[in-house]
Design a protein around this motif. Structure first.
Motif, mmCIF file in Angstrom:
data_model
loop_
_atom_site.group_PDB
_atom_site.id
_atom_site.type_symbol
_atom_site.label_atom_id
_atom_site.label_comp_id
_atom_site.label_asym_id
_atom_site.label_seq_id
_atom_site.Cartn_x
_atom_site.Cartn_y
_atom_site.Cartn_z
ATOM 1 N N ALA A 445 -3.341 1.955 -17.696
ATOM 2 C CA ALA A 445 -3.658 2.940 -16.654
ATOM 3 C C ALA A 445 -4.123 2.244 -15.382
ATOM 4 C CB ALA A 445 -4.727 3.908 -17.151
ATOM 5 N N LYS A 446 -4.979 1.236 -15.522
ATOM 6 C CA LYS A 446 -5.499 0.528 -14.358
ATOM 7 C C LYS A 446 -4.395 -0.207 -13.605
ATOM 8 C CE LYS A 446 -9.064 -2.792 -12.980
ATOM 9 N NZ LYS A 446 -10.180 -3.668 -13.447
ATOM 10 N N LEU A 447 -3.546 -0.920 -14.354
ATOM 11 C CA LEU A 447 -2.482 -1.683 -13.701
ATOM 12 C C LEU A 447 -1.433 -0.769 -13.067
ATOM 13 C CD1 LEU A 447 -1.939 -4.526 -16.352
ATOM 14 C CD2 LEU A 447 -2.959 -4.762 -14.079
ATOM 15 N N SER A 448 -1.016 0.257 -13.801
ATOM 16 C CA SER A 448 0.034 1.139 -13.282
ATOM 17 C C SER A 448 -0.443 1.911 -12.051
ATOM 18 C CB SER A 448 0.503 2.119 -14.362
ATOM 19 O OG SER A 448 -0.556 2.951 -14.781
ATOM 20 N N ASP A 449 -1.716 2.337 -12.055
ATOM 21 C CA ASP A 449 -2.249 3.048 -10.889
ATOM 22 C C ASP A 449 -2.220 2.159 -9.652
ATOM 23 O OD1 ASP A 449 -2.665 5.276 -12.372
ATOM 24 O OD2 ASP A 449 -4.834 5.009 -12.616
ATOM 25 N N GLY A 450 -2.617 0.907 -9.832
ATOM 26 C CA GLY A 450 -2.631 -0.021 -8.702
ATOM 27 C C GLY A 450 -1.250 -0.294 -8.157
ATOM 28 N N TYR A 451 -0.301 -0.529 -9.059
ATOM 29 C CA TYR A 451 1.069 -0.818 -8.614
ATOM 30 C C TYR A 451 1.722 0.408 -7.977
ATOM 31 C CZ TYR A 451 1.018 -5.357 -10.988
ATOM 32 O OH TYR A 451 0.738 -6.635 -11.353
ATOM 33 N N GLU A 452 1.463 1.594 -8.545
ATOM 34 C CA GLU A 452 2.069 2.801 -8.001
ATOM 35 C C GLU A 452 1.493 3.142 -6.628
ATOM 36 O OE1 GLU A 452 1.634 5.764 -10.973
ATOM 37 O OE2 GLU A 452 3.223 4.979 -12.251
ATOM 38 N N LYS A 453 0.196 2.854 -6.438
ATOM 39 C CA LYS A 453 -0.408 3.066 -5.129
ATOM 40 C C LYS A 453 0.227 2.131 -4.103
ATOM 41 C CE LYS A 453 -4.817 3.015 -2.665
ATOM 42 N NZ LYS A 453 -6.283 2.750 -2.763
ATOM 43 N N GLU A 454 0.385 0.859 -4.483
ATOM 44 C CA GLU A 454 1.019 -0.102 -3.575
ATOM 45 C C GLU A 454 2.445 0.324 -3.266
ATOM 46 O OE1 GLU A 454 2.278 -4.853 -3.326
ATOM 47 O OE2 GLU A 454 1.225 -4.082 -5.100
ATOM 48 N N GLN A 455 3.139 0.816 -4.276
ATOM 49 C CA GLN A 455 4.526 1.227 -4.092
ATOM 50 C C GLN A 455 4.629 2.423 -3.138
ATOM 51 O OE1 GLN A 455 6.742 2.620 -7.613
ATOM 52 N NE2 GLN A 455 8.276 1.063 -7.139
ATOM 53 N N ALA A 456 3.677 3.358 -3.252
ATOM 54 C CA ALA A 456 3.677 4.520 -2.361
ATOM 55 C C ALA A 456 3.433 4.094 -0.911
ATOM 56 C CB ALA A 456 2.607 5.522 -2.802
ATOM 57 N N GLU A 457 2.505 3.150 -0.719
ATOM 58 C CA GLU A 457 2.232 2.659 0.629
ATOM 59 C C GLU A 457 3.445 1.914 1.190
ATOM 60 O OE1 GLU A 457 -1.223 0.296 0.029
ATOM 61 O OE2 GLU A 457 -2.607 2.009 -0.040
#
Length: 548
Positions: A445-457
């Motif tokens: 959850a921690k890793l996927s949230d971080g990567y998905e946030k970066e991807q959205a930006e």
């Protein structure tokens, strides 16, 4: 129509009537008086002596914050009402979810009987209520269909170029044919407001200046002409609100333009207004006489975008919002105290003042004013003496700058697209590791949230860069607008706020260089419409690099 309530604590019947503007088209059968007649006759036939009429005239059935309805609900919650009577279900409301909430849940819980006379609905007789939910859906469908038809009419009208707004903007009145006509009384005030903003004054200061000049507010004018009191304050007929000034400064009707579909509503159920993006608006030029010219309009919009910081004395520096640090890009703050003479006023980098993250870039206000004036004088003389050479130089310079910006944007775009593709692979591997059980739920959850946030930006940034790359080649230099300003003046001898903001987009101040034993400081002047001009050596007498 309200009977006297008895003094023995007996609850009364709430007779609720409603009529929307659309319902008026159906004739007298749905009129308020006709509904009241039906409901009171119902009470008389059943010897119901205590009742109260609750009325909403001109309110949509999809809106449950109607004043009469809310008054009735307040009485129900206070335990004063034992029965609610309506002509039919559509009079109660046209949102089947809300209607069902009240008639099937809230009213039974509060012991309130509900009756819809013409639909044969009585909550005390469940045998005749089976079709009621379907009737509510039909009533809502009617509201939806009516809304769709009204929207279609408005859209056709708006796309034909007719103005959708019912009220004329301040500065205009509606002519006999419905078109906007310049109002001789208020149009000069609109011109004054734009002039004051072009000089660098904010909405708050403009509002104070209008009050000092005893200029009546739009609400006062409306009261004097029509008797309308909604925005009229008898004790302060000339007290302007900064929000009113801001609204006038953003009204593009002053360009002689009609813009339809600026706002919309999410649905026929929601009354919340949202602003449409520019691509969903319909713009029609030259539909009426303009009050403000395009150059003044664009200058004012630029000034509005620049947030400026007043001194502790409440004054605004001439270069506030225009002067920037060459190293960190922050604005320069204007320093002025009661103990300072004019010679001591200065500008320093905002990042240096607040966080010490840059050097001061200190420059005295009188020096900055002198250097910009000298630079402006040289540019104006050059443009007036040899307009053709000046135009060629500006185009060549702007083309080079655009190409550099486009190339830089393309490199950033390539880099970000590669990173976005890498993130797709990384996220896919995370899912595979989670399914295989090699990665805990918390860690996943921690890793996927971080990567998905970066991807959205990255996605947002990529879209912006693609737009930059696609439009850079299409950008043109509006030299005609700049030359129009040049021709308004002979060689300027004094730098005024109006002159400065008409010509200058921003001033970039470099850090001082003391390596030669003397304090040398460079400023770069960026002009409105044409940007920064970098003349070649043969035109060095007009160079914009100036030393202090």
């Amino acid at each position: 129509m309200n009977r006297q309530y008895n003094n023995q604590g007996e609850k009364w019947a709430a007779l609720y009537v409603r009529l929307s503007r659309d319902d008026e088209n159906e004739g007298d059968s749905n009129s308020i008086s006709h509904q009241i007649e039906i409901l009171t006759r119902y009470c008389q036939d059943r010897e119901i002596s205590s009742y109260k009429v609750y009325k909403d005239d001109g309110w949509s059935g999809t809106n449950f914050k109607r004043p009469g309805f809310m008054e009735m609900m307040a009485d129900i919650e206070a335990g004063l009402v034992g029965m609610v009577v309506v002509k039919d279900m559509s009079r109660f409301g046209r949102n089947y979810l809300e209607v069902g909430l009240y008639t099937e849940i809230r009213f039974p819980e509060m012991g309130v009987r509900f009756i819809a006379i013409n639909d044969g609905v009585d909550s005390d007789d469940q045998r005749g209520n089976d079709f009621t939910p379907f009737r509510n859906i039909i009533n809502e469908w009617y509201a939806k269909d009516t809304s769709k038809k009204i929207r279609a009419v408005f859209r056709n009208k708006g796309l034909s170029g007719q103005r959708l707004a019912s009220n004329a903007p301040y500065g205009y009145i509606k002519g006999e044919d419905g078109h906007l006509v310049v109002d001789e009384e208020t149009a000069p005030v609109v011109e004054l407001i734009f002039q004051l903003c072009a000089e660098g004054n904010g909405p708050g200061k403009i509002a104070r200046m209008l009050k000092e000049r005893e200029i009546p507010t739009p609400g006062t004018i409306a009261f004097r002409r029509t008797g309308q009191t909604s925005r009229y304050y008898p004790d302060a007929p000339c007290r302007w609100n900064p929000a009113t000034v801001l609204s006038i400064l953003g009204q593009d009707a002053y360009l002689g333009r009609t813009t339809n579909f600026k706002t919309t509503k999410l649905s026929y159920k929601s009354k919340k207004t949202i602003f449409n993006p520019p691509d969903k608006r319909a713009v029609f030029e030259n539909t009426h006489e303009a009050i403000i010219d395009k150059e003044t309009w664009e200058l004012v919009q630029k000034n509005r975008e620049q947030r400026r910081r007043p001194t502790k004395l409440g004054e605004m520096g001439m270069f506030s919002g225009l002067a920037y640090c060459a190293d960190c890009g922050a604005k320069l703050y204007h320093h002025r105290t009661s103990s300072y003479s004019k010679e001591q006023e200065n500008y320093i980098c905002a990042n240096y003042q607040t966080r010490r993250q840059c050097t001061a870039h200190y420059i005295r206000a009188v020096v900055l004013e002198q250097l910009v004036l000298q630079n402006l004088q040289r540019v104006v003389v050059y443009a007036q003496d040899d307009e053709d050479a000046f135009v060629r130089r500006v185009i060549e310079n702007k083309t080079a700058v655009q190409q550099a910006e486009q190339e830089q944007a393309r490199r950033r775009l390539d880099k970000q697209e590669r990173r976005a593709n890498e993130l797709d692979v990384i996220i896919q591997r995370l899912y595979e590791d989670r399914v295989a059980g090699t990665l805990s739920v918390e860690r996943f959850a921690k890793l996927s949230d971080g990567y998905e946030k970066e991807q959205a930006e990255l996605k947002q940034s990529i879209e912006e860069l693609r737009e930059v790359v696609a439009t850079a080649e299409a950008q043109t230099v509006n030299i005609q607008s700049f030359m129009k300003i040049v021709k308004k003046y002979t060689e300027p001898t004094e730098l005024t706020p109006t002159l400065l903001r008409e010509f200058v987009e921003k001033v970039v101040v470099h850090a001082p260089d003391k390596s030669s034993g003397h304090r040398v400081q460079r400023i770069d002047v960026h002009y409105n419409f044409i940007g920064e001009i970098d003349f070649s050596p043969e035109f060095s007498q007009y160079s914009k690099k100036t030393t202090v």
